[in-house]
Motif scaffolding. Structure first.
Motif, PDB file in Angstrom:
ATOM      1  N   ASN A 138      -0.870   0.969  -4.611  1.00  0.00           N
ATOM      2  CA  ASN A 138      -0.703   0.127  -5.802  1.00  0.00           C
ATOM      3  C   ASN A 138      -0.144  -1.243  -5.459  1.00  0.00           C
ATOM      4  OD1 ASN A 138      -1.789   1.917  -7.652  1.00  0.00           O
ATOM      5  ND2 ASN A 138       0.162   2.973  -7.969  1.00  0.00           N
ATOM      6  N   ARG A 139       0.565  -1.348  -4.359  1.00  0.00           N
ATOM      7  CA  ARG A 139       1.000  -2.675  -3.915  1.00  0.00           C
ATOM      8  C   ARG A 139      -0.192  -3.516  -3.462  1.00  0.00           C
ATOM      9  NH1 ARG A 139       6.483  -0.474  -1.316  1.00  0.00           N
ATOM     10  NH2 ARG A 139       7.896  -1.035  -3.024  1.00  0.00           N
ATOM     11  N   LYS A 140      -1.323  -2.859  -3.239  1.00  0.00           N
ATOM     12  CA  LYS A 140      -2.579  -3.564  -2.930  1.00  0.00           C
ATOM     13  C   LYS A 140      -3.532  -3.467  -4.130  1.00  0.00           C
ATOM     14  CE  LYS A 140      -1.988  -2.673   2.005  1.00  0.00           C
ATOM     15  NZ  LYS A 140      -2.545  -2.041   3.217  1.00  0.00           N
ATOM     16  N   LEU A 141      -2.970  -3.250  -5.324  1.00  0.00           N
ATOM     17  CA  LEU A 141      -3.707  -3.213  -6.588  1.00  0.00           C
ATOM     18  C   LEU A 141      -4.714  -2.071  -6.681  1.00  0.00           C
ATOM     19  CD1 LEU A 141      -4.329  -6.992  -7.303  1.00  0.00           C
ATOM     20  CD2 LEU A 141      -2.364  -5.559  -7.926  1.00  0.00           C
ATOM     21  N   GLY A 142      -4.487  -1.012  -5.879  1.00  0.00           N
ATOM     22  CA  GLY A 142      -5.311   0.179  -5.986  1.00  0.00           C
ATOM     23  C   GLY A 142      -6.649   0.090  -5.302  1.00  0.00           C
TER      24      GLY A 142
END
Length: 231
Positions: free
Chosen positions: A220-224
């Motif tokens: 999620n820190r890479k937007l999934g």
């Protein structure tokens, strides 16, 4: 236009709002499993997704924000302290965004996680996991802090008009909406509780580690966008 959508697997609420005149739309906390539904709704309502916003880096599901950006050219946004660097908008307290005739006011509400934010839109506030219906988010991972969460709720959210509707990021008992006045009056973790009493409650919850946290948080820190396909 307003739709409250629910992901049964993670008990996550996602919110779709759109301005009737400009046809600009907003999604809050989209889940990867709901991607096709979101795209269908955008088409059905003939609206253009302007923003896909996160209340925090989630530990129990994969976000659809990155995939939505690839398919719709939406702007992604998240609290600047979440360390989700690929997001287009690194949001801070008091920032404002606009879709159509509506203003999105960013409220810094850390505590569940260090970067948690809430979004105030007209007569409703989208609180993520900071304030739940008759509860609040846990504070024992992602640099969470019980005292900080108490301050966020009491100094930011509870100072809003008592008639403001509260739409949380999760609910596990079928509740869909509350209001600020109700949560101030009867929320069992907060109503009539001092800061020290709240900290003691949160420090003794003894909750199990979320099953997906080791996958969900870095993804999620890479937007999934590194999420594994379903099936």
């Amino acid at each position: 236009m307003f739709r409250q959508l629910f992901d049964e697997e993670s008990s996550t609420y996602t919110y779709l709002l759109a301005d009737d005149e400009s046809h600009e739309a907003l999604l809050i906390d989209p889940v990867d499993a709901g991607l096709e539904q979101y795209l269908q709704l955008l088409d059905e309502y003939n609206v253009v997704l302007k923003y896909s916003l996160e209340t925090h880096v989630h530990a129990d599901h994969i976000t659809a924000s990155g995939m939505l950006r690839e398919k719709t050219n939406t702007l992604t946004g998240i609290g600047s302290r979440c360390n989700a660097l690929p997001a287009d908008l690194q949001l801070q307290h008091a920032d404002q965004l606009r879709f159509g005739n509506h203003i999105i006011k960013v409220l810094g509400t850390p505590g569940h996680t260090v970067g948690s934010v809430s979004y105030l839109v007209d007569d409703r506030v989208f609180t993520g996991d900071s304030l739940l219906i008759n509860g609040c988010g846990r504070t024992d991972f992602q640099d969470g802090d019980a005292g900080t969460l108490y301050d966020s709720i009491t100094q930011q959210l509870f100072r809003l008009d008592e008639e403001i509707l509260v739409y949380p990021g999760h609910d596990y008992k079928g509740c869909r909406v509350s209001c600020i006045g109700q949560e101030k009056a009867i929320n069992p973790r907060l109503a009539g509780k001092t800061r020290d009493e709240f900290i003691a409650i949160m420090d003794n919850l003894d909750l199990p580690k979320p099953e997906l946290i080791d996958i969900a948080v870095p993804t999620n820190r890479k937007l999934g966008i590194e999420a594994l396909p379903h099936g």
